[in-house]
Design a protein around this motif. Structure first.
Motif, PDB file in Angstrom:
ATOM      1  N   PRO A  81       0.687  -1.038  -0.015  1.00  0.00           N
ATOM      2  CA  PRO A  81       0.022   0.251   0.389  1.00  0.00           C
ATOM      3  C   PRO A  81       1.162   1.485  -0.048  1.00  0.00           C
ATOM      4  N   GLU A  82       2.131   0.997  -0.042  1.00  0.00           N
ATOM      5  CA  GLU A  82       3.079   2.208   0.051  1.00  0.00           C
ATOM      6  C   GLU A  82       4.625   1.324   0.135  1.00  0.00           C
ATOM      7  N   GLY A  83       5.448   2.467   0.180  1.00  0.00           N
ATOM      8  CA  GLY A  83       7.006   1.942   0.090  1.00  0.00           C
ATOM      9  C   GLY A  83       8.217   2.391   1.207  1.00  0.00           C
ATOM     10  N   ARG A 121      -8.162   9.559  -6.758  1.00  0.00           N
ATOM     11  CA  ARG A 121      -7.474   9.111  -6.142  1.00  0.00           C
ATOM     12  C   ARG A 121      -7.880   7.732  -6.718  1.00  0.00           C
ATOM     13  N   SER A 122      -6.960   7.021  -6.398  1.00  0.00           N
ATOM     14  CA  SER A 122      -7.631   5.492  -7.340  1.00  0.00           C
ATOM     15  C   SER A 122      -6.900   4.175  -6.598  1.00  0.00           C
ATOM     16  N   ARG A 123      -7.011   2.945  -6.626  1.00  0.00           N
ATOM     17  CA  ARG A 123      -6.943   2.210  -6.484  1.00  0.00           C
ATOM     18  C   ARG A 123      -5.686   1.422  -6.551  1.00  0.00           C
ATOM     19  N   ALA A 130      11.111   8.910  -1.587  1.00  0.00           N
ATOM     20  CA  ALA A 130      12.857   8.597  -1.346  1.00  0.00           C
ATOM     21  C   ALA A 130      12.783   8.989   0.278  1.00  0.00           C
ATOM     22  N   GLU A 131      13.566   8.235   1.058  1.00  0.00           N
ATOM     23  CA  GLU A 131      13.740   7.968   2.383  1.00  0.00           C
ATOM     24  C   GLU A 131      15.406   7.924   2.294  1.00  0.00           C
ATOM     25  N   ALA A 132      15.553   8.812   3.480  1.00  0.00           N
ATOM     26  CA  ALA A 132      17.356   8.992   4.008  1.00  0.00           C
ATOM     27  C   ALA A 132      17.102   8.148   5.574  1.00  0.00           C
ATOM     28  N   VAL A 257      -1.628  14.925  11.776  1.00  0.00           N
ATOM     29  CA  VAL A 257      -1.157  13.411  12.339  1.00  0.00           C
ATOM     30  C   VAL A 257      -0.321  12.787  11.001  1.00  0.00           C
ATOM     31  N   ARG A 258      -1.140  12.630  10.350  1.00  0.00           N
ATOM     32  CA  ARG A 258      -0.855  11.801   9.073  1.00  0.00           C
ATOM     33  C   ARG A 258      -1.333  10.198   9.353  1.00  0.00           C
ATOM     34  N   GLY A 259      -1.850   9.686   8.025  1.00  0.00           N
ATOM     35  CA  GLY A 259      -3.081   8.067   8.385  1.00  0.00           C
ATOM     36  C   GLY A 259      -1.274   6.928   8.512  1.00  0.00           C
ATOM     37  N   ALA A 283       3.052  13.838   0.657  1.00  0.00           N
ATOM     38  CA  ALA A 283       3.316  13.538   2.246  1.00  0.00           C
ATOM     39  C   ALA A 283       4.594  12.884   2.996  1.00  0.00           C
ATOM     40  N   GLY A 284       5.002  12.938   3.718  1.00  0.00           N
ATOM     41  CA  GLY A 284       6.307  12.320   4.608  1.00  0.00           C
ATOM     42  C   GLY A 284       6.727  12.804   6.105  1.00  0.00           C
ATOM     43  N   GLY A 285       7.817  12.336   6.787  1.00  0.00           N
ATOM     44  CA  GLY A 285       7.737  12.331   8.277  1.00  0.00           C
ATOM     45  C   GLY A 285       8.886  11.891   8.274  1.00  0.00           C
ATOM     46  N   ARG A 286       9.108  11.586   9.772  1.00  0.00           N
ATOM     47  CA  ARG A 286      10.281  11.355  10.409  1.00  0.00           C
ATOM     48  C   ARG A 286       9.993   9.978  10.704  1.00  0.00           C
ATOM     49  N   TYR A 287      10.678   8.647  10.637  1.00  0.00           N
ATOM     50  CA  TYR A 287      10.381   7.282  11.479  1.00  0.00           C
ATOM     51  C   TYR A 287      11.346   7.224  11.638  1.00  0.00           C
ATOM     52  N   ASP A 288      11.398   7.210  13.124  1.00  0.00           N
ATOM     53  CA  ASP A 288      12.837   7.284  13.841  1.00  0.00           C
ATOM     54  C   ASP A 288      13.034   6.085  14.566  1.00  0.00           C
ATOM     55  N   ILE A 302      14.087   9.514   7.790  1.00  0.00           N
ATOM     56  CA  ILE A 302      12.629  10.371   7.312  1.00  0.00           C
ATOM     57  C   ILE A 302      13.377   9.650   5.993  1.00  0.00           C
ATOM     58  N   GLY A 303      11.308  10.324   5.251  1.00  0.00           N
ATOM     59  CA  GLY A 303      11.352  10.510   4.424  1.00  0.00           C
ATOM     60  C   GLY A 303      10.226  10.959   4.163  1.00  0.00           C
ATOM     61  N   PHE A 304       9.534  10.835   2.104  1.00  0.00           N
ATOM     62  CA  PHE A 304       8.436  10.845   1.530  1.00  0.00           C
ATOM     63  C   PHE A 304       8.186  10.467   0.638  1.00  0.00           C
ATOM     64  N   ALA A 305       6.762  10.785   0.001  1.00  0.00           N
ATOM     65  CA  ALA A 305       6.104  10.206  -1.633  1.00  0.00           C
ATOM     66  C   ALA A 305       5.255  10.886  -1.613  1.00  0.00           C
ATOM     67  N   VAL A 306       5.269  11.375  -2.980  1.00  0.00           N
ATOM     68  CA  VAL A 306       4.485  11.804  -4.330  1.00  0.00           C
ATOM     69  C   VAL A 306       4.024  11.048  -5.383  1.00  0.00           C
TER      70      VAL A 306
HETATM   71  P1  HAM Z   1       0.602   8.479   1.793  1.00  0.00           P
HETATM   72  O1  HAM Z   1       0.582   9.862   2.878  1.00  0.00           O
HETATM   73  O2  HAM Z   1      -0.358   7.311   2.022  1.00  0.00           O
HETATM   74  O3  HAM Z   1       2.471   8.567   2.648  1.00  0.00           O
HETATM   75  O4  HAM Z   1       0.808   9.512   0.404  1.00  0.00           O
HETATM   76  C1  HAM Z   1       1.557   9.702  -0.179  1.00  0.00           C
HETATM   77  C2  HAM Z   1       0.835  10.414  -1.437  1.00  0.00           C
HETATM   78  O5  HAM Z   1       0.500   9.526  -2.549  1.00  0.00           O
HETATM   79  C3  HAM Z   1      -0.080  11.317  -0.875  1.00  0.00           C
HETATM   80  O6  HAM Z   1      -0.150  12.743  -0.376  1.00  0.00           O
HETATM   81  C4  HAM Z   1      -1.057  10.933  -1.969  1.00  0.00           C
HETATM   82  O7  HAM Z   1      -0.441  11.913  -2.892  1.00  0.00           O
HETATM   83  C5  HAM Z   1      -0.604   9.839  -2.402  1.00  0.00           C
HETATM   84  N1  HAM Z   1      -1.810   8.737  -2.711  1.00  0.00           N
HETATM   85  C6  HAM Z   1      -1.976   8.358  -1.579  1.00  0.00           C
HETATM   86  N2  HAM Z   1      -3.018   7.873  -1.727  1.00  0.00           N
HETATM   87  C7  HAM Z   1      -3.362   7.553  -3.129  1.00  0.00           C
HETATM   88  C8  HAM Z   1      -4.572   6.932  -3.939  1.00  0.00           C
HETATM   89  N3  HAM Z   1      -5.311   6.176  -3.580  1.00  0.00           N
HETATM   90  N4  HAM Z   1      -4.704   7.467  -4.600  1.00  0.00           N
HETATM   91  C9  HAM Z   1      -3.940   8.357  -5.570  1.00  0.00           C
HETATM   92  N5  HAM Z   1      -3.008   9.311  -4.954  1.00  0.00           N
HETATM   93  C10 HAM Z   1      -2.334   8.089  -3.699  1.00  0.00           C
HETATM   94  C11 HAM Z   1       2.849   7.709   1.868  1.00  0.00           C
HETATM   95  O8  HAM Z   1       2.614   6.536   1.546  1.00  0.00           O
HETATM   96  C12 HAM Z   1       4.527   7.035   2.800  1.00  0.00           C
HETATM   97  N6  HAM Z   1       5.223   5.932   2.878  1.00  0.00           N
HETATM   98  C13 HAM Z   1       5.247   8.999   2.907  1.00  0.00           C
HETATM   99  C14 HAM Z   1       6.304   8.713   3.179  1.00  0.00           C
HETATM  100  C15 HAM Z   1       7.084   8.226   2.901  1.00  0.00           C
HETATM  101  N7  HAM Z   1       6.352   8.992   4.556  1.00  0.00           N
HETATM  102  C16 HAM Z   1       7.481   8.522   4.758  1.00  0.00           C
HETATM  103  N8  HAM Z   1       8.590   7.967   3.949  1.00  0.00           N
END
Ligand code: HAM
Length: 420
Positions: A81-83, A121-123, A130-132, A257-259, A283-288, A302-306
């Motif tokens: 569901p995420e990286g 928003r899609s499935r 990016a992650e540091a 607070v982020r999900g 979105a992103g943030g620190r995960y120590d 710390i990292g983020f995803a676009v």
């Molecule tokens: P997240 O906020 O769940 O964070 O997702 C990051 C971005 O992915 C969101 O801001 C949005 O642009 C896109 N996104 C999320 N869900 C969907 C969806 N269903 N459809 C389209 N776009 C979507 C993370 O995933 C963390 N892993 C970010 C991170 C990296 N934090 C630390 N390192």
């Protein structure tokens, strides 16, 4: 009507949309490279437990959004569901900490969440992340955010809003949590079903609830920023100062607070007013503590995803300068001319010159229309006469000029023109 169609919320990305995606990816690679990041390729499938442990049992993602199934031996697997969880799993599995104190990694790829599809928003959606991993200094937090803004700048995006918050650490969050549970319990009966169920185990989730009613009922909630310990508080001050140094405007949002449950300290989200309700573009943030939880040594990160779909919505097609049109269109009349074009196109393409020609025996007029609509920079007309004489007209499709050339020397003629 086709017999099969793609699954709801799982979409094809067709040209010219895919051209935009390619452009976005190219820009990301260039920028991330300047900041010293290398690409990591992570699998799409992982053991479910990795995600439940990292993201948190009572998050929306784990409770109701993961695509989970047993494999043929009954092991529970999930589409990622995420990286971040996978990158950290890989970091620990391959003991990256042993070879370098700081690992800077980026990734591209599809993520899967069973959410209600709508605009943005899609499935299956794509992330650039990016992650540091390996450093705790607040300068890194600001640097990671600035890398993201450099990337957005390079894409020509503006009117983005950066929201930041600190959600504390293992030392200070429990104190805040207790105060928050206290605050919520007196209002719990008025909150949505989800919030009522969750607030004892995960009260911070209530602050993140999207329901207007819940937001209104909790509008006077205590602020985490008043409960940060000395370390978190001074780090958050430094992050803000570093951002100011770089001229990056931000808004402090103490309800963000982020999900995902792995976050500590700095959390951030970048939104755009042009996106409608799904307005978070990154979105992103620190995960120590995540590296440790996944079995590695204590390692701050710390990292983020676009979100690529959302990013693409913000980019107009004419904003991208990824040239897709051919450099040359060869129009032919007769079999000998076609055979010559077939050979010339191969020769030029192997030298990275983009060439198109007609395969369908269309009229010369139709071929010239096609040359025009393809946006080709030059057109060469080859007919019986040209084959015999060895000379042909090379037409400049942007200007109005044309020049007679020896067509066997087309490669060097085109090279000279493409350089200019
Ligand atoms: P997240 O906020 O769940 O964070 O997702 C990051 C971005 O992915 C969101 O801001 C949005 O642009 C896109 N996104 C999320 N869900 C969907 C969806 N269903 N459809 C389209 N776009 C979507 C993370 O995933 C963390 N892993 C970010 C991170 C990296 N934090 C630390 N390192």
């Amino acid at each position: 009507m086709s017999k099969y169609s793609s699954i709801r919320g799982i979409n094809d990305v067709l040209p010219p949309e895919s051209d935009k995606w390619q452009y976005i990816e190219l820009k990301a690679r260039k920028v991330f490279d300047c900041y010293g990041y290398s690409e990591i390729k992570i699998p799409v499938l992982e053991k479910t437990e990795l995600f439940t442990r990292s993201i948190g049992e009572d998050t929306d993602i784990v409770e109701k959004e993961m695509y989970t199934f047993p494999d043929r031996k009954g092991e529970l697997l999930s589409l990622r569901p995420e990286g971040t969880a996978s990158v950290v799993r890989s970091y620990v599995q391959h003991k990256m900490y042993a070879s370098s104190s700081l690992s800077k990694l980026y990734y591209f790829g599809p993520m899967f969440r069973y959410e209600r599809p709508q605009k943005g928003r899609s499935r299956q959606f794509y992330q650039i992340g990016a992650e540091a991993i390996g450093t705790s200094g607040p300068a890194v937090d600001a640097e990671v955010i600035s890398m993201l803004f450099t990337f957005f700048d390079q894409l020509g995006l503006d009117s983005l809003n950066l929201n930041i918050n600190s959600i504390g650490c293992r030392d200070c969050r429990p104190g805040y949590r207790a105060v928050l549970v206290d605050f919520i319990s007196s209002r719990a009966a008025d909150l949505c079903e989800n919030c009522q169920r969750r607030y004892n185990d995960n009260p911070l989730r209530v602050l993140d609830c999207k329901s207007d009613h819940c937001r209104e009922k909790t509008s006077g909630a205590p602020s985490i920023l008043d409960y940060l310990c000395g370390g978190c508080s001074s780090d958050f001050d430094s992050v803000r100062k570093f951002l100011e140094t770089l001229g990056i405007a931000f808004n402090v949002n103490d309800r963000m607070v982020r999900g995902l449950d792995y976050y500590t300290k700095t959390a951030f989200e970048i939104t755009s007013n042009k996106l409608g309700s799904q307005d978070a573009v990154a979105a992103g943030g620190r995960y120590d503590h995540l590296v440790e939880e996944v079995g590695g040594p204590p390692t701050p990160a710390i990292g983020f995803a676009v979100g690529v779909e959302r990013l693409s919505l913000l980019l107009a097609e004419d904003d991208i300068s990824l040239k897709k049109s051919p450099d040359l269109y060869i129009a032919t009349l007769g079999e000998d001319a076609f055979n010559a074009a077939f050979r010339l196109a191969h020769e030029l393409r192997t030298h990275e010159i983009k060439v198109e020609y007609d395969h369908e025996g269309k009229s010369l007029k139709a071929q010239m229309r096609r040359a025009d609509s393809s946006g080709a920079s030059y057109a060469l007309i080859l007919g019986e006469e040209e084959i015999k004489s060895g000379r042909a007209m090379l037409k400049d499709m942007c200007g109005s000029g044309q020049e007679e050339i020896a067509w066997e020397g087309l490669l060097s003629e085109m090279r000279v023109r493409m350089k200019g």
